[in-house]
Design a protein around this motif. Structure first.
Motif, mmCIF file in Angstrom:
data_model
loop_
_atom_site.group_PDB
_atom_site.id
_atom_site.type_symbol
_atom_site.label_atom_id
_atom_site.label_comp_id
_atom_site.label_asym_id
_atom_site.label_seq_id
_atom_site.Cartn_x
_atom_site.Cartn_y
_atom_site.Cartn_z
ATOM 1 N N LYS A 2 0.917 -1.118 -0.007
ATOM 2 C CA LYS A 2 -0.139 0.011 0.087
ATOM 3 C C LYS A 2 0.888 1.364 -0.188
ATOM 4 C CE LYS A 2 -3.898 -2.403 2.335
ATOM 5 N NZ LYS A 2 -4.822 -2.346 3.557
ATOM 6 N N ASN A 3 1.966 1.176 0.212
ATOM 7 C CA ASN A 3 3.172 2.349 0.424
ATOM 8 C C ASN A 3 4.108 2.248 -0.510
ATOM 9 O OD1 ASN A 3 1.426 3.669 2.537
ATOM 10 N ND2 ASN A 3 2.728 2.294 4.032
ATOM 11 N N SER A 12 1.245 7.017 -0.086
ATOM 12 C CA SER A 12 0.034 5.811 0.138
ATOM 13 C C SER A 12 -0.624 5.515 -1.143
ATOM 14 C CB SER A 12 -0.880 6.253 1.437
ATOM 15 O OG SER A 12 -2.077 5.655 1.314
ATOM 16 N N LYS A 13 -0.260 4.608 -1.674
ATOM 17 C CA LYS A 13 -0.830 4.475 -3.105
ATOM 18 C C LYS A 13 -2.154 4.339 -3.216
ATOM 19 C CE LYS A 13 1.618 0.528 -4.226
ATOM 20 N NZ LYS A 13 2.123 -0.523 -4.946
ATOM 21 N N ILE A 17 -2.529 7.607 -5.842
ATOM 22 C CA ILE A 17 -2.622 7.254 -7.137
ATOM 23 C C ILE A 17 -3.972 7.580 -7.874
ATOM 24 C CG2 ILE A 17 -2.972 5.319 -8.880
ATOM 25 C CD1 ILE A 17 -0.402 4.082 -7.366
ATOM 26 N N PRO A 18 -5.147 7.542 -7.072
ATOM 27 C CA PRO A 18 -6.527 7.835 -7.610
ATOM 28 C C PRO A 18 -6.598 9.480 -7.711
ATOM 29 C CG PRO A 18 -6.621 6.368 -5.864
ATOM 30 C CD PRO A 18 -5.384 6.357 -6.036
ATOM 31 N N SER A 19 -5.999 10.058 -6.711
ATOM 32 C CA SER A 19 -6.035 11.783 -6.584
ATOM 33 C C SER A 19 -5.356 12.023 -7.686
ATOM 34 C CB SER A 19 -5.498 12.104 -5.284
ATOM 35 O OG SER A 19 -6.097 11.531 -4.026
ATOM 36 N N ALA A 20 -4.172 11.712 -8.087
ATOM 37 C CA ALA A 20 -3.558 11.951 -9.004
ATOM 38 C C ALA A 20 -3.997 11.778 -10.394
ATOM 39 C CB ALA A 20 -1.914 11.529 -9.062
ATOM 40 N N GLY A 436 -0.149 9.319 3.724
ATOM 41 C CA GLY A 436 -0.617 8.511 4.756
ATOM 42 C C GLY A 436 -0.295 8.985 6.357
ATOM 43 N N GLY A 437 -0.497 10.346 6.371
ATOM 44 C CA GLY A 437 -0.399 11.058 7.416
ATOM 45 C C GLY A 437 1.063 11.418 7.874
ATOM 46 N N LYS A 438 2.093 11.088 7.090
ATOM 47 C CA LYS A 438 3.521 11.389 7.369
ATOM 48 C C LYS A 438 3.583 13.040 7.451
ATOM 49 C CE LYS A 438 5.264 7.197 5.578
ATOM 50 N NZ LYS A 438 3.893 6.701 4.911
ATOM 51 N N LEU A 439 4.675 13.416 8.318
ATOM 52 C CA LEU A 439 4.735 14.874 8.485
ATOM 53 C C LEU A 439 5.632 15.535 7.800
ATOM 54 C CD1 LEU A 439 4.038 15.464 12.536
ATOM 55 C CD2 LEU A 439 2.559 15.616 10.642
#
Length: 503
Positions: A2-3, A12-13, A17-20, A436-439
């Motif tokens: 998933k990553n 976070s794939k 990916i869908p967003s892009a 995936g929420g990474k800062l």
């Protein structure tokens, strides 16, 4: 898997990916089929306003009431990050950053335009010029007041609490785990994060589009250039490149300094117009408009103009604003959460509701009030000027005051810096969502989303102008309003559970 991680991306794939893909398809199709896009955007905006406006009205009021409840309940004393957490920014920088992210360009663009457009098309029929002026300021306050910040603070508090207190990733699906459980770690959660990304991108692109319109108008007025779509596109490209440099430099450098600069430049322009304008009238106008806003808040909050001109006023104004602000909420909420560690829930709620709202009221009173005074005393027919081009009103107002060449230049710089901070903070937020929420994701990822924001703004301007900008916000604002309601339920459930465990 998933990553996906390499030197330039840490994504976070299922979200990235869908967003892009959706973003790239939207940009490409809107530019290629620009005429069809204009018709489609207009029809969609009308349909959603006619059929679902009531829902937005109810949601907007619920969000404000919920945030006030959190502030004054026993949960208000909970500190984000735990009892020993310390704020990362001083109070001035903190307020400046959340304000720049939350309002920015809209406040500059509509400072003269909105009061004058309300003056041209008043909420009631057969009003006198004085009545139209009073109503114009009251309604402008309404669209930039407590309801707006209620949306932002709701999501900001929820994201901050789950991220820093519950140690969950800084993503929207994390806020819904108490309500839906581990389903949020599967495709339903990823779908919600994708919606959040798209809402952020389209809401931000709407603001960047307005900023490009006013920035290019400023360049046109100041340097004598022809104000064309090409100039607007060039403006977006140029400022996006500057924003990209800023976003690479990080939150504690570029964005912090730019946000502080925004506030300082805005205050300088504010004081200049306040002193050289009709000062006493402006003070009186602020006090009266604030009273009109507060006394009419309940009526305005539920107003839909159902019995006048087919509800057009609500559809054209409040409806657009509410869904625009809702579509901005993932962006502003995530950003508020990111900078609010060490603050209590009550502090975030009260400062977030009151300080930016009061600044907006003062700003609108001075700029918009000066415009209305010029209109009423016959010095300048700004109503007619704004009716032709809403982006030019502020510059025409400044022409009536001394030192126009200096103030016009300051105004152009202000629009530019708001533009940059919006794009900059937007890139950071979308980066958080798609990683995936990474800062601290890689810089290549931030550059990608900075370019995407500029590309969407260009596509919307080419494929329908202001109507397309408004429709883009509406398309993502509606589904996200329902998600925000679920977030509030989930946050309350988690707070109650933690309170019981602590006893």
């Amino acid at each position: 898997m998933k990553n996906y991680t390499n030197k330039y991306f840490d994504i976070s794939k299922p979200v990235f990916i869908p967003s892009a893909i959706i973003t790239l398809l939207f940009v490409s199709l809107t530019i290629v089929f620009d005429e069809e896009a204009k018709v489609g955007f207009s029809g969609f905006q009308s349909y959603m306003s006619n059929h679902f406006g009531w829902m937005i009205n109810l949601c907007i009021n619920y969000f404000l009431i919920f945030v006030l409840y959190l502030a004054f309940s026993k949960y208000g004393n909970i500190k984000i990050g735990g009892k020993d957490a310390k704020p990362s920014f001083n109070k001035f920088s903190w307020v400046a950053m959340l304000f720049s992210a939350g309002m920015g360009i809209g406040l500059v663009y509509f400072s003269v335009a909105e009061p004058m457009l309300h003056f041209n098309h008043p909420i009631i029929e057969n009003a006198t010029a004085v009545e139209k002026s009073r109503l114009a300021m009251r309604n402008t306050y309404f669209h930039y007041g407590f309801h707006v910040w209620g949306i932002y603070m709701l999501l900001g508090i929820a994201l901050a609490y789950f991220s820093f207190n519950k140690r969950a990733p800084l993503s929207l699906k994390s806020t819904l785990i108490p309500l839906f459980g581990q389903k949020m770690n599967a495709w339903p959660g990823y779908l919600i994060d994708v919606i959040a990304v798209l809402a952020t991108l389209f809401g931000l692109a709407t603001s960047l589009g307005f900023g490009a319109l006013q920035f290019s108008t400023g360049l046109s007025e100041y340097f004598g250039l022809e104000n064309t779509t090409l100039l607007q596109v060039i403006s977006i490209i140029g400022i996006t490149l500057i924003a990209t440099i800023s976003v690479i430099s990080g939150l504690n450098k570029g964005l912090k300094y730019l946000s502080n600069s925004n506030i300082i430049i805005a205050i300088i322009l504010f004081i200049f117009v306040f002193i050289l304008g009709q000062t006493t009238n402006l003070i009186d106008g602020f006090v009266e408009s604030l009273g009109n806003y507060v006394s009419g808040l309940i009526e305005l909050s539920l107003f839909r103009n159902q019995y006048g001109t087919s509800g057009d006023w609500f559809k054209d104004w409040s409806m657009f604003y509410w869904v625009w602000w809702i579509s901005w909420s993932p962006f502003v909420g995530t950003f508020v959460a990111r900078i609010s560690k060490g603050r209590s829930i009550k502090e975030i709620a009260i400062y977030g509701l009151i300080v930016p709202s009061l600044f907006s009221f003062l700003w609108m009173s001075v700029l918009g009030g000066t415009a209305l005074n010029l209109q009423l005393d016959g010095s300048l027919d700004l109503a007619s000027i704004v009716a032709q081009d809403s982006s030019i009103g502020l510059f025409k107002l400044l022409e009536t005051l001394p030192y126009y060449e200096i103030t016009a230049f300051i105004c152009i710089v202000l629009v530019g810096t708001f533009f940059i901070t919006s794009s900059d903070s937007g890139s950071l937020v979308v980066d958080l969502m798609t990683s995936g929420g990474k800062l601290d994701a890689p810089k290549g990822q931030k550059v990608f989303w900075a370019f995407m924001e500029g590309a969407i703004a260009i596509a919307l301007l080419v494929g329908g102008g202001l109507t397309a900008l408004q429709s883009a916000s509406i398309s993502t604002g509606f589904p996200f309003a329902l998600i925000l309601v679920m977030v509030s339920f989930s946050l309350l459930k988690s707070l109650r559970k933690d309170d019981q465990l602590s006893k």
